[in-house]
Design an enzyme around this catalytic site. Structure first.
Site: not given
Length: 478
Positions: A186, A302
């Site tokens: 991320e 995810e």
């Protein structure tokens, strides 16, 4: 009773015959890319339909839940639910001296006692390989304290990030269980894509790390997440259209995005009157175009939800339908202790959240991680059954021509049977692992003296199949 056992034997053998492939299994070996597809070592199409099991990136320095269960039992259950890949997050701090694994019940995980975090990772990889699961390693954080926007911090500079990856690539070189590296979890502001500033340009950093990894291990997939520009952290891959990641080994690049429900954060598109009809265009713009325009594979590494908001259910159904058009995925998470999503497991770390799992079930088993039939025979018997419990007996015969040196026998009961104690092996609810004295099985030899006591209610049916070191065995009832 003999007639019943005869019928059960026919059912077990029929199921064995139905699933045993005649040639190399789909998913064998390392995986590579071709256009937007993933292919296995035999150039058969595969798809990552996985799940995240976190903890190695936290200050427990071990996958979570081992205070409740055995790690092999966890992996066996993941496999039984038809996930084929485990995304395994870790922190760079895992490899520091003093980062001692904790939060483990060593009476349930005796072979983890005294191990380093790296060695715990080794154990996860080892058992995953035995049962046919693939592993993708995810550098989730520099330190166990929390995530970082950039791939480096003052305490963990870029050189350390790359060196850790190269060390992992070398450590697992030749081990086809570990198929890829998710370089950094991320990236977000101030990270940029294609801006040319080497301190912020995630695309350039991904190239530096990816090429260093491939120099050490040219077989791995290099997984590159997007950035967080006006989207979910790690989810914006718009920049890859004009500034693609360039790797020195072809057919290794996989892009990855993350996407979440409104229960995680109230993004503006969830309140748009056009919801959920607006979602497809949003996904297309940020990451879906890479597959739809035949540029590169995309793994949604995810996505998750606690399903508390009714919009979450709509979002999840529509997302899974979207992903069924050539995308891979890994659900977040296996763990129930993910604060904003919960997990596939309930809070007892054992039973499955069947509501969530039902959404995923039609899309699981995307090729890969299914081992070929093996040269083994398992004989299973129930010499004693008193209505609420029973004694099980197992023997394993090596019907092949090569000696077996170390083994784990995996199985799954079709009912609510729970093993209470066992002998002749280290038993979990879904596996038995050799002890030192019986780990070797010569060709033609049989290991006997394996058994357990268990409780149950309802029907006491035998496992439908047995797999020895990931390979399907012929089965017989006695």
């Amino acid at each position: 009773m003999k007639r019943l056992l005869h019928v059960l034997l026919l059912l077990v053998l029929a199921s064995t015959a139905a699933v045993a492939p005649a040639t190399a299994a789909t998913g064998d070996g390392y995986w590579h890319t071709n256009g937007t597809r993933l292919l296995d070592a035999n150039n058969q199409p595969v798809r990552m339909t996985g799940i995240n099991w976190f903890g190695l990136e936290t200050d427990t320095y071990s996958p979570h839940g081992l205070w409740v269960r055995n790690y092999r039992d966890m992996l066996d259950q993941i496999k039984s639910l038809k996930y084929n890949v485990v995304r395994l997050p870790f922190a760079s701090q895992l490899f520091d001296s003093g980062s001692t694994p904790n939060g483990i019940d060593f009476s349930k995980n005796p072979d983890l006692a005294g191990l380093s975090g790296q060695q715990v990772m080794d154990k996860i990889v080892e058992h995953a390989g035995r049962i046919g699961l693939k592993i993708v390693l995810d550098r989730h954080r520099p330190s166990s304290a929390g995530q970082s926007a950039l791939w480096y911090t003052d305490a963990y500079p870029e050189s350390r990030w790359i060196n850790d990856w190269v060390a992992l690539a070398r450590r697992y070189a030749g081990n086809t269980t570990v198929i890829g590296a998710d370089l950094h979890n991320e990236p977000h502001d101030p990270a940029c894509w294609g801006c040319g500033d080497t301190a912020r340009d995630w695309r350039l950093a991904a190239e530096r790390a990816g090429n260093a990894i491939l120099a050490a291990n040219p077989d791995w997939l290099i997984i590159v997440e997007g950035i967080g520009d006006n989207y979910w952290w790690g989810g914006n891959l718009q920049g890859a259209a004009s500034a693609p990641v360039r790797l020195n080994v072809p057919n290794r690049l996989v892009y990855s995005a993350h996407d979440y429900a409104t229960s995680v954060f109230e993004q503006p598109w969830f309140n748009d009157p056009a919801f959920p009809g607006n979602l497809t265009a949003i996904w297309d713009r940020n990451w879906g175009y890479l597959v739809k325009n035949n540029i590169a594979p995309v793994w949604l590494g995810e996505f998750g939800t606690d399903l508390a908001d009714p919009r979450d259910r709509v979002w999840l159904k529509k997302l899974l339908e979207y992903l069924d058009n050539g995308f891979s995925f890994a659900f977040w998470s296996w763990n129930p202790n993910s604060g904003d999503t919960g997990g596939i497991l309930n809070d007892d770390w054992t039973t499955v959240n069947t509501t969530k799992q039902a959404y995923l079930d039609p899309y699981l088993g995307g090729g890969g991680g299914t081992p070929p039939a093996g040269p083994c025979k398992v004989t299973y018997g129930v010499p004693n059954d008193w209505g609420s419990g029973f004694t099980g007996q197992v023997s394993i015969t090596n019907t092949g021509t090569a000696a077996i040196n170390g083994w784990t026998l995996a199985f799954s009961f079709p009912g609510n049977q729970r093993i209470t104690n066992g002998w002749g092996a280290t038993w979990s609810q879904t596996s038995a692992t050799a002890l030192e004295y019986n780990r070797g099985i010569a060709p033609g030899a049989t290991v006997t003296g394996l058994g357990f006591n268990a409780t149950y209610s309802g029907a006491n049916r035998p496992p439908a199949e047995f797999r020895l070191n990931g390979q399907l065995c012929n089965a017989a009832l006695r």
